[in-house]
Design a protein around this motif. Structure first.
Motif, PDB file in Angstrom:
ATOM      1  N   ILE A 167      -0.160  14.669   3.673  1.00 13.88           N
ATOM      2  CA  ILE A 167       0.826  13.359   2.707  1.00 13.88           C
ATOM      3  C   ILE A 167      -0.504  12.757   2.899  1.00 13.88           C
ATOM      4  N   ASP A 168      -1.490  12.960   3.221  1.00 13.80           N
ATOM      5  CA  ASP A 168      -2.750  12.012   3.089  1.00 13.80           C
ATOM      6  C   ASP A 168      -3.877  13.186   1.860  1.00 13.80           C
ATOM      7  N   ALA A 169      -3.832  14.772   2.555  1.00 12.93           N
ATOM      8  CA  ALA A 169      -4.492  15.460   1.130  1.00 12.93           C
ATOM      9  C   ALA A 169      -4.148  14.821  -0.038  1.00 12.93           C
ATOM     10  N   ARG A 170      -2.301  15.253   0.240  1.00 10.09           N
ATOM     11  CA  ARG A 170      -2.041  14.672  -1.118  1.00 10.09           C
ATOM     12  C   ARG A 170      -2.281  13.562  -2.409  1.00 10.09           C
ATOM     13  N   ALA A 171      -2.211  12.410  -1.718  1.00  8.27           N
ATOM     14  CA  ALA A 171      -2.764  10.598  -1.641  1.00  8.27           C
ATOM     15  C   ALA A 171      -3.715  11.691  -2.497  1.00  8.27           C
ATOM     16  N   ALA A 172      -5.034  12.098  -1.719  1.00 10.61           N
ATOM     17  CA  ALA A 172      -6.276  11.444  -2.440  1.00 10.61           C
ATOM     18  C   ALA A 172      -6.664  12.176  -3.579  1.00 10.61           C
ATOM     19  N   VAL A 173      -5.393  13.266  -4.478  1.00  7.93           N
ATOM     20  CA  VAL A 173      -6.073  13.475  -5.790  1.00  7.93           C
ATOM     21  C   VAL A 173      -4.097  12.856  -6.432  1.00  7.93           C
ATOM     22  N   ALA A 174      -3.508  12.202  -6.075  1.00  8.28           N
ATOM     23  CA  ALA A 174      -2.265  11.678  -6.493  1.00  8.28           C
ATOM     24  C   ALA A 174      -2.654  10.705  -7.720  1.00  8.28           C
ATOM     25  N   ALA A 175      -3.500  10.139  -7.901  1.00  4.73           N
ATOM     26  CA  ALA A 175      -3.450   9.026  -9.329  1.00  4.73           C
ATOM     27  C   ALA A 175      -3.132   9.800 -10.527  1.00  4.73           C
ATOM     28  N   PRO A 176      -2.017   9.478 -11.693  1.00 10.35           N
ATOM     29  CA  PRO A 176      -2.168   8.029 -11.298  1.00 10.35           C
ATOM     30  C   PRO A 176      -1.416   7.351 -10.249  1.00 10.35           C
ATOM     31  N   LEU A 177      -0.695   7.838  -9.702  1.00  9.89           N
ATOM     32  CA  LEU A 177       0.576   7.386  -8.361  1.00  9.89           C
ATOM     33  C   LEU A 177      -0.417   7.488  -6.884  1.00  9.89           C
ATOM     34  N   GLU A 178       0.150   5.839  -6.606  1.00  8.36           N
ATOM     35  CA  GLU A 178      -0.679   4.863  -5.579  1.00  8.36           C
ATOM     36  C   GLU A 178       0.328   6.108  -4.501  1.00  8.36           C
ATOM     37  N   LEU A 179      -0.184   6.658  -3.391  1.00 14.90           N
ATOM     38  CA  LEU A 179       0.970   7.766  -3.212  1.00 14.90           C
ATOM     39  C   LEU A 179       0.059   6.950  -1.389  1.00 14.90           C
ATOM     40  N   LEU A 180       1.032   6.685  -1.190  1.00 18.78           N
ATOM     41  CA  LEU A 180       0.598   5.931   0.771  1.00 18.78           C
ATOM     42  C   LEU A 180       0.826   6.740   2.155  1.00 18.78           C
ATOM     43  N   ARG A 181       0.974   7.525   2.966  1.00 22.55           N
ATOM     44  CA  ARG A 181       1.760   7.269   4.152  1.00 22.55           C
ATOM     45  C   ARG A 181       2.880   6.293   4.919  1.00 22.55           C
ATOM     46  N   ALA A 182       4.020   6.117   4.650  1.00 26.70           N
ATOM     47  CA  ALA A 182       4.330   5.100   6.423  1.00 26.70           C
ATOM     48  C   ALA A 182       4.062   5.395   7.139  1.00 26.70           C
ATOM     49  N   ARG A 183       3.095   4.793   8.192  1.00 25.44           N
ATOM     50  CA  ARG A 183       2.852   4.614   9.216  1.00 25.44           C
ATOM     51  C   ARG A 183       2.796   2.705  10.199  1.00 25.44           C
ATOM     52  N   VAL A 184       3.286   2.526  11.355  1.00 30.29           N
ATOM     53  CA  VAL A 184       3.398   1.448  12.204  1.00 30.29           C
ATOM     54  C   VAL A 184       2.231   0.711  11.861  1.00 30.29           C
ATOM     55  N   GLN A 185       2.593  -0.081  12.404  1.00 23.88           N
ATOM     56  CA  GLN A 185       1.281  -1.432  12.458  1.00 23.88           C
ATOM     57  C   GLN A 185       0.088  -1.207  10.873  1.00 23.88           C
ATOM     58  N   VAL A 186       0.889  -1.355  10.276  1.00 27.11           N
ATOM     59  CA  VAL A 186       0.630  -1.842   8.462  1.00 27.11           C
ATOM     60  C   VAL A 186       2.009  -2.407   7.262  1.00 27.11           C
ATOM     61  N   GLU A 187       1.527  -3.190   7.110  1.00 23.24           N
ATOM     62  CA  GLU A 187       1.949  -3.988   6.634  1.00 23.24           C
ATOM     63  C   GLU A 187       1.617  -4.079   4.887  1.00 23.24           C
ATOM     64  N   TYR A 188       3.103  -3.575   4.114  1.00 22.95           N
ATOM     65  CA  TYR A 188       2.186  -3.222   2.735  1.00 22.95           C
ATOM     66  C   TYR A 188       3.250  -3.978   1.675  1.00 22.95           C
ATOM     67  N   ARG A 189       2.413  -5.020   0.655  1.00 23.85           N
ATOM     68  CA  ARG A 189       2.877  -6.371   0.087  1.00 23.85           C
ATOM     69  C   ARG A 189       3.185  -6.017  -1.268  1.00 23.85           C
ATOM     70  N   LEU A 190       3.488  -5.777  -1.906  1.00 24.53           N
ATOM     71  CA  LEU A 190       4.551  -6.201  -3.741  1.00 24.53           C
ATOM     72  C   LEU A 190       3.805  -7.407  -3.897  1.00 24.53           C
ATOM     73  N   ARG A 191       2.850  -7.824  -4.852  1.00 25.39           N
ATOM     74  CA  ARG A 191       2.868  -8.935  -5.288  1.00 25.39           C
ATOM     75  C   ARG A 191       2.437  -8.867  -6.673  1.00 25.39           C
ATOM     76  N   ALA A 192       2.596 -10.543  -7.496  1.00 27.10           N
ATOM     77  CA  ALA A 192       2.026 -10.090  -8.731  1.00 27.10           C
ATOM     78  C   ALA A 192       0.378  -9.542  -8.793  1.00 27.10           C
ATOM     79  N   ALA A 193       0.268  -8.910  -9.866  1.00 23.93           N
ATOM     80  CA  ALA A 193      -1.414  -8.935  -9.941  1.00 23.93           C
ATOM     81  C   ALA A 193      -2.352  -9.694 -11.068  1.00 23.93           C
TER      82      ALA A 193
END
Length: 288
Positions: A262-288
């Motif tokens: 998953i992490d290897a694919r994330a490194a070359v996934a652009a333009p998709l922002e690919l994140l691996r679900a992790r504990v101890q991480v808050e994911y935020r969606l906010r207006a840019a």
């Protein structure tokens, strides 16, 4: 589509303390393991598919598919504090878990549970509530279970498009829209005809997708599969979804995905922002 950013904020404190903090001016998500997420939308606290027990380990101990946890539950049902809504995508125990949901229902008598209408009777038994506390949904329905929060139900195929005798779908995905911030939780699914059009119509900024794949061996053991990592990324691309959190990994050793892949694919996934679900991480969606 309005410009929305996805942020990842690691934290060190226990999830219970983070989840109980002041309401964010954003839509915040925390991974609970498997397909489970805790969400904070303003003052609302929402759960999707929480599996926080060892009920499956007890059920399958000594079998060919032991469901022993590879990671501990990051929080207990009691530590979650007040919850405003629970959404369950389908009837499998790691998504509709009596040992997680019944304590929540008993502690929070006003709490309601959105479930597939096809599984409403089973849900009342597992959760220990009457039908008045359920929000029965079917594909194509849209509801506003909390003021300002819209939930849209779409089909899922875990590995098939399954319906009950009334034609109601047993596997659902949910699109959530709060204050113009939109995310899509597919539930358990594989690709199927018409999927991209249904998901694209949700106009989501973030997709929560399972990436543990499927195999003939697991199917023979009665265990349905999910999207592969490539299929999940392709779904986002075809639907114009700019960011994705890959989940449904790291819980059961016989049915997981390799975090390094998953992490290897994330490194070359652009333009998709690919994140691996992790504990101890808050994911935020906010207006840019």
């Amino acid at each position: 589509m309005a410009s929305v950013a996805t942020e990842t904020l690691p934290f060190a404190e226990p999830l219970a303390g983070r989840f109980a903090g002041l309401p964010p001016a954003s839509l915040s998500l925390y991974w609970l393991g498997q397909a489970g997420f805790a969400l904070r939308a303003g003052g609302y606290r929402i759960l999707i598919d929480p599996y926080l027990s060892d009920s499956l380990a007890l059920k399958y101990r000594g079998t060919a598919t032991p469901h022993e946890r590879m990671m501990p539950a990051p929080i207990t049902p009691d530590e979650l504090g007040p919850i405003d809504l629970v959404l369950c995508t389908h009837h499998h125990t790691d998504h509709l878990d009596a040992a997680t949901l019944a304590p929540l229902a008993a502690r929070l008598p006003a709490l309601r549970f959105a479930v597939p209408a096809a599984s409403a009777e089973l849900a009342t038994t597992r959760i220990g509530v009457g039908e008045d506390r359920l929000i029965p949904l079917d594909a194509g329905m849209a509801v506003e279970p909390l003021p300002g929060l819209r939930v849209h139900a779409v089909r899922g195929a875990h590995e098939t498009l399954e319906t009950d005798a009334l034609g109601r779908h047993r596997f659902l995905g949910y699109g959530l829209d709060w204050d113009g911030l939109r995310l899509f939780h597919s539930g358990d699914t594989i690709p199927f005809e018409g999927q991209a059009a249904e998901v694209a119509a949700l106009r989501s900024h973030l997709a929560l997708l399972p990436v543990n794949g499927r195999s003939p061996a697991l199917r023979a053991a009665g265990i349905a599969g999910n999207l592969t990592l490539d299929e999940a990324a392709a779904l986002c691309a075809s639907c114009g979804i700019p960011a994705m959190i890959a989940h449904h990994h790291g819980l059961f050793a016989f049915n997981t995905a390799d975090p390094a892949e998953i992490d290897a694919r994330a490194a070359v996934a652009a333009p998709l922002e690919l994140l691996r679900a992790r504990v101890q991480v808050e994911y935020r969606l906010r207006a840019a």
